[in-house]
Design an enzyme around this catalytic site. Structure first.
Site, short mmCIF file in Angstrom:
data_model
loop_
_atom_site.label_atom_id
_atom_site.label_comp_id
_atom_site.label_asym_id
_atom_site.label_seq_id
_atom_site.Cartn_x
_atom_site.Cartn_y
_atom_site.Cartn_z
N ARG A 63 63.97 41.82 10.42
CA ARG A 63 64.31 43.03 11.20
C ARG A 63 65.82 43.16 11.40
NH1 ARG A 63 59.70 46.26 12.93
NH2 ARG A 63 61.13 47.25 14.37
N LEU A 91 64.13 50.83 16.71
CA LEU A 91 65.51 50.46 16.37
C LEU A 91 65.91 49.24 17.19
CD1 LEU A 91 66.81 54.12 16.40
CD2 LEU A 91 66.72 52.64 14.37
N ASN A 105 65.92 60.26 21.15
CA ASN A 105 64.60 60.26 20.50
C ASN A 105 63.73 61.33 21.14
OD1 ASN A 105 62.33 59.19 18.94
ND2 ASN A 105 61.58 58.38 20.88
N THR A 106 62.90 61.97 20.33
CA THR A 106 61.90 62.88 20.89
C THR A 106 60.54 62.22 20.77
OG1 THR A 106 60.80 65.02 20.69
CG2 THR A 106 61.96 64.25 18.73
N HIS A 107 59.80 62.26 21.89
CA HIS A 107 58.53 61.52 21.99
C HIS A 107 57.44 62.46 22.52
CE1 HIS A 107 55.92 58.06 22.62
NE2 HIS A 107 55.58 58.61 23.78
N ASP A 139 67.30 53.15 23.94
CA ASP A 139 67.78 51.81 24.27
C ASP A 139 66.95 50.82 23.46
OD1 ASP A 139 65.36 51.51 25.57
OD2 ASP A 139 66.20 51.57 27.60
N ALA A 140 67.08 49.53 23.75
CA ALA A 140 66.41 48.54 22.90
C ALA A 140 64.92 48.42 23.21
CB ALA A 140 67.10 47.18 23.04
N GLY A 141 64.43 49.15 24.19
CA GLY A 141 63.00 49.07 24.53
C GLY A 141 62.18 50.11 23.78
N ASP A 143 60.60 53.41 23.84
CA ASP A 143 60.59 54.72 24.50
C ASP A 143 60.97 54.60 25.99
OD1 ASP A 143 59.69 55.90 22.08
OD2 ASP A 143 57.63 55.36 22.58
C1 GRF Z 1 56.53 64.04 16.75
O1 GRF Z 1 55.50 64.27 17.67
C2 GRF Z 1 57.41 62.91 17.21
O2 GRF Z 1 57.68 62.91 18.56
C3 GRF Z 1 56.54 61.74 16.83
O3 GRF Z 1 56.09 62.05 15.53
C4 GRF Z 1 55.99 63.47 15.43
C5 GRF Z 1 56.80 63.89 14.24
O4 GRF Z 1 56.31 65.05 13.67
N1 GRF Z 1 57.22 60.49 16.95
P1 GRF Z 1 56.94 65.63 12.31
O5 GRF Z 1 56.88 64.53 11.26
O6 GRF Z 1 58.35 66.05 12.59
O7 GRF Z 1 56.07 66.79 11.96
#
Ligand code: GRF
Length: 194
Positions: A63, A91, A105-107, A139-141, A143
């Protein structure tokens, strides 16, 4: 405060619909200079179709070595901001340190509820009535970084994981583009005037 277009590197692993929204909504506020993936995937093709430089850095057993390669790939364009948009690898410290305060990051859940790779399934299994999406600093965790913005999405009776995830991804696309249009660099950290 810097008013020129921000250079953005996007990390992605899959279908890349978030990436597409980010690319399609580039304007004077930001431009995507690089897309990095951990595998050949539709997101890479979307970037190529848009004439954007790409790099594929496959996950490895070591890693630390993988993280160093990720750092080198992203640093090659010296971005103002790194956006993890559907990037399904965690990451490590080397990457997080190098791009601290500049990686978001988007979650697909309302963090801190349901971190991890199965956020939508976990929310459905838990029986929540409202879920949504979160953009946070990395961060390193897992989400666990500071939350920047969230949007709520209602769970509808009979929702499948796919149906709910599609509605959440619509909210994610709108949210990430809105944030990128309001990103500012302050003392090396990206902040969002929203
Ligand atoms: C999103 O819901 C993102 O938050 C998650 O994976 C999905 C990505 O969708 N980690 P796409 O590949 O951009 O359609």
């Amino acid at each position: 405060m810097c008013d020129s277009a921000k250079s953005v590197a996007v990390l992605a692993s899959g279908t890349g619909t978030l990436l597409k929204a980010i690319i399609d909504n580039q304007e004077s506020r930001y431009r995507v200079d690089l897309v990095v993936a951990d595998q050949i995937c539709p997101a890479v093709q979307r970037a190529k179709n848009a004439g954007i430089r790409t790099a594929v850095v496959p996950m490895e057993e070591n890693r630390n070595a993988w993280n160093e390669k990720m750092v080198a790939a992203v640093a090659s364009v010296d971005p103002d901001l790194v956006v993890s948009a559907g990037f399904m690898c965690l990451l490590g410290p080397a990457f997080v340190k190098e791009f601290a305060g500049r990686t978001i990051n988007t979650h697909p859940s309302l963090l801190p509820a349901f971190p991890g790779a199965h956020a939508v399934r976990d929310a459905l299994d838990h029986g929540v009535k409202v879920t949504g999406c979160t953009v946070h600093y990395v961060d390193a965790g897992l989400d666990s970084g500071e939350i920047i913005a969230q949007r709520a999405v209602e769970v509808e009776a009979g929702d499948t994981e796919f149906e709910l995830h599609e509605r959440i991804k619509k909210a994610e696309r709108e949210q990430i583009v809105h944030l990128l249009h309001h990103a500012e660099l302050v003392n090396g950290k990206v902040v969002f005037n929203v």
